[in-house]
Enzyme design. Structure first.
Site, PDB file in Angstrom:
ATOM      1  N   ARG A  59       0.021   5.707 -19.191  1.00  0.00           N
ATOM      2  CA  ARG A  59      -0.350   7.087 -19.432  1.00  0.00           C
ATOM      3  C   ARG A  59       0.563   7.747 -20.473  1.00  0.00           C
ATOM      4  NH1 ARG A  59      -2.460  10.649 -15.809  1.00  0.00           N
ATOM      5  NH2 ARG A  59      -2.360   9.085 -14.172  1.00  0.00           N
ATOM      6  N   THR A  60       1.855   7.620 -20.251  1.00  0.00           N
ATOM      7  CA  THR A  60       2.814   8.219 -21.177  1.00  0.00           C
ATOM      8  C   THR A  60       2.679   7.606 -22.571  1.00  0.00           C
ATOM      9  OG1 THR A  60       4.349   8.633 -19.364  1.00  0.00           O
ATOM     10  CG2 THR A  60       5.268   8.645 -21.582  1.00  0.00           C
ATOM     11  N   LYS A  88      16.035 -13.977 -25.861  1.00  0.00           N
ATOM     12  CA  LYS A  88      16.919 -14.945 -26.535  1.00  0.00           C
ATOM     13  C   LYS A  88      18.367 -14.491 -26.579  1.00  0.00           C
ATOM     14  CE  LYS A  88      13.087 -16.573 -29.413  1.00  0.00           C
ATOM     15  NZ  LYS A  88      12.366 -16.301 -30.671  1.00  0.00           N
ATOM     16  N   ARG A 109      11.167   3.579 -23.953  1.00  0.00           N
ATOM     17  CA  ARG A 109      11.198   3.634 -22.500  1.00  0.00           C
ATOM     18  C   ARG A 109      11.794   2.337 -21.960  1.00  0.00           C
ATOM     19  NH1 ARG A 109       7.789   6.533 -18.594  1.00  0.00           N
ATOM     20  NH2 ARG A 109       8.054   5.582 -16.551  1.00  0.00           N
ATOM     21  N   HIS A 137      13.243  12.134 -18.329  1.00  0.00           N
ATOM     22  CA  HIS A 137      11.908  12.008 -18.894  1.00  0.00           C
ATOM     23  C   HIS A 137      11.615  13.368 -19.540  1.00  0.00           C
ATOM     24  CE1 HIS A 137       7.982  10.728 -19.712  1.00  0.00           C
ATOM     25  NE2 HIS A 137       7.508  10.478 -18.518  1.00  0.00           N
TER      26      HIS A 137
END
Lengths: 340, 340, 340
Positions: A59-60, A88, A109, A137
């Protein structure tokens, strides 16, 4: 006048004071007709956003995509924890420096709170935090406080003097923490904290609310907490954030907000908000969907605000907030919806 | 004059001779101001790239995305091994013909070396190889050799007459193989191959370097190999490419290049490159990050070159390399970075 | 004249009657030069498509991407079943209302047939069905019937009076069901249904074909069914759709269509179609690839039609179908393919 956010990272809701909010809200208002397709702009044409979601949040991510694209920019995205370089042995610092080099701005995020700062410090372009674990947030907090303003505005109310309820999982709910911080910029409201025992708001945030001049009170009964309130910010109990051993403690008789309860105890012109998603599965303690068509339910106006709020941040950071009007024209296409 | 790459696939670094490199480098130089956001162009507007990564490589994919978008094009992407048609028994040939039909150009990466040719033969649009298993990664080779030119140019050096070290996993490192092939286009340099025993450069590539007139010597000690050198191309030991049974043999005392070692043995104006990602986990045998702020470290200028190099290839293949200047204008947005 | 599809959802092939098909086909024809890169348009600039694939279908997704991008729009995509909000208990209804709020139009694919309607009812923007489980796939049906028109047109044939074979897995094949429904809009053809026993066309669809005036006959031998036919729509046996217990029953001697069989029994100017992907693995009962270079094989012209057909739907729904010509210009880039 150059925005204070030009070239800045947007990492925490603590970066916003009242005058910053005023500045952003005025840009958001100008973004709304572009966000809803009444106008279009090419103000960010040529710009490329790196949308880097190392933790799932569809959604974000879609909301950020839409915001940047509606400003005329292009988006290159990666999702999931499978960033192959990190597998890696690459440091977040290297990832930040290298990937930042491809783009003009990044949205980031990550499930680990500390990864954000490491990434942003290494990046040579501005970084917007789309959620860092249990941390912040800030764009969600902005759209929440913007929605409170709009909803109160329509009702000729102000935060000062109103009764605002924060309800649900106040302990693990990141969005409620960030919103509480922004509410602390204001004062003189009655703030009620309503949660099952064991899921109370962290003390440091509660103190911040008190220190800013709010009258703060604690409830464990949803019905009592909502009595005569102007606005409730309801959150779901995110079971996955609660340690297994504690779950038995969090049981509560009922934490369901439905039409019957709202009619019974809240003011007639009350506002009901929710950061979404809400849990609509059977037995969930969350906001019911039985009054979605009611004007008191602001949850979809709230989610709709996500796009123009994020547009406003992009515009301010990339220095085009004063170009929005003059660069906007009517699109050739028409956004209509006809039911068969 | 029409580019020799117009309408061509870019599958192997063997497609480039010295005059081709000259042509590409001159286009890359013109792409740099667009790549870094000083200018924008719409020269590829209307064109759609199919970005088909059947093997994960986030960094490479994002770099191709950014390159195509900065030229004004759009990108449709798929990632992972989950291409649903292939699961249903579809041949690579069918995939290439069908998917190629949607786009104007494709970028293709696949874990199986032979899949590339099968795809490219079936596609009706040009295909750029973004890495085919143990095979080729021609755009990485191009950005490596471009970076060597730029770094040597700043230092008034040339490949001819210089001492260039290829270090690390020379056996499995695809990027070092491709770079060695491009270095074979030049001659008269001293090329040192420094690797743990068991991870030596394949003989056929070593012979190619010798045949082209380079003086080639073999080292197993990093310190000895780096002595008085002008440039080192360091690679990490990709443990996942080494058969388990062989790993014990590959142990080496130390394969770490850090500031202390560089100061001790390399020339003062030396250049340190790395295809990245480097392994920054504890105990890794790789380039240390303790001199990242030093001008000798060219690794991020090298990774930054990925976008304009890929832009140049897109421009040449799609026939717009001569349109870049006249189609470029200043963007409305500004790419700045201000630290709080 | 405003398109009947303006602002409409496109959920089922049952929405199309003959005059609707005529309208769409004429828009498709105008989209072809844009789809193949001869022209470009910015008619959808500023519009954002939400491409929501809750079930994998890479080919279909890329085709929708390309269609929207070639009209000048931007695409924000999510894939897989990992939509994080749904994991947290969100209803499809909430997802539809929230995500629909970000975009101007959505493409939706979901493994559960009923999810489509729930999503579309909640969305405030039009929704196009990209496949809902065992239900519908209307854009595939459109490109199939469009291809039949084009192929018959080149051969001076019409559906009326021709002999059309539907072959393969007629029971579980969603595309053949949708195509059969569209064929029912016409009449007076000979329709042959050729399948292994146990994989017959559902009776309700067979009745619909008969009721519309077609002469329908049933075959279990591919050779007999193809005799003197004008067109075969071949489908693969999707083994994953057949209950394990039934599989032994579905064995058939041979269900392979290759050049030898086509030469032996079909008309010289016959048309061979397939929704793709076809199963090219050993022992598969499907269309062979041994006559791909033959003009009778229309399968790639058919898949190429996917982009302009989807462009036409986007154009009609968003009300720009009459702007296509006047908004189109020659691109600066050239789509050519030169083999080395």
């Amino acid at each position: 006048m150059v925005s204070r956010f030009r070239g800045q990272d947007i990492l925490s809701s603590e970066q916003f004071d009242l005058s910053a909010l005023d500045e952003i809200f005025s840009v958001v208002d100008r973004c709304v007709p572009i966000a809803n397709g009444s106008l279009k702009t090419d103000v960010l044409s040529g710009a490329v956003l790196g949308s880097l979601f190392f933790e799932a949040s569809t959604r974000t991510r879609l909301s950020f995509d839409a915001a940047f694209m509606r400003l005329g920019g292009s988006v290159s995205a990666t999702t999931g924890v499978t960033f192959s370089s990190i597998v890696k042995g690459e440091s977040i610092k290297d990832t930040g420096r290298v990937v930042g080099g491809y783009f003009d701005i990044c949205v980031f995020r990550h499930a680990h709170e500390a990864a954000l700062e490491e990434f942003a410090n290494a990046s040579e372009v501005p970084v917007i935090n789309a959620g860092n674990g249990a941390g912040e947030h800030p764009t969600q907090a902005l759209l929440d406080i913007y929605t409170i303003h709009k909803e109160f505005g329509k009702r000729k109310k102000r935060i000062e003097g109103s009764c605002i309820v924060l309800a649900g999982d106040l302990r693990y709910g990141r969005t409620v923490h960030s919103l509480a911080k922004l509410l602390s910029l204001y004062g003189a409201a009655e703030i009620r904290l309503v949660s099952p025992r064991g899921l109370r708001l962290p003390e440091v945030i509660e103190e911040k609310l008190r220190d800013s001049g709010h009258k703060v009170s604690i409830f464990s009964s949803l019905e009592e907490g909502l009595l005569s309130s102007d606005l409730v910010y309801m959150t779901r109990v995110q079971k996955e954030r609660i340690p297994l051993a504690e779950r038995a403690d969090h049981e509560c008789e009922s934490f369901v907000l439905d039409r019957k309860l709202a009619d019974k105890v809240m003011k007639k012109d009350c506002v009901i908000m929710h950061p979404l998603p809400r849990d609509s599965s059977a037995g969930a303690h969350d906001l019911s969907d039985d009054m979605d068509d009611d004007d008191r339910i602001a949850i979809f106006r709230q989610s709709d605000a996500g796009v123009p709020v994020r547009m406003a941040l992009f515009a301010c950071v990339l220095g085009v907030e004063d170009e929005l009007e003059k660069s906007s024209v009517s699109p050739k296409w028409t956004k209509v919806r006809s039911r068969l």
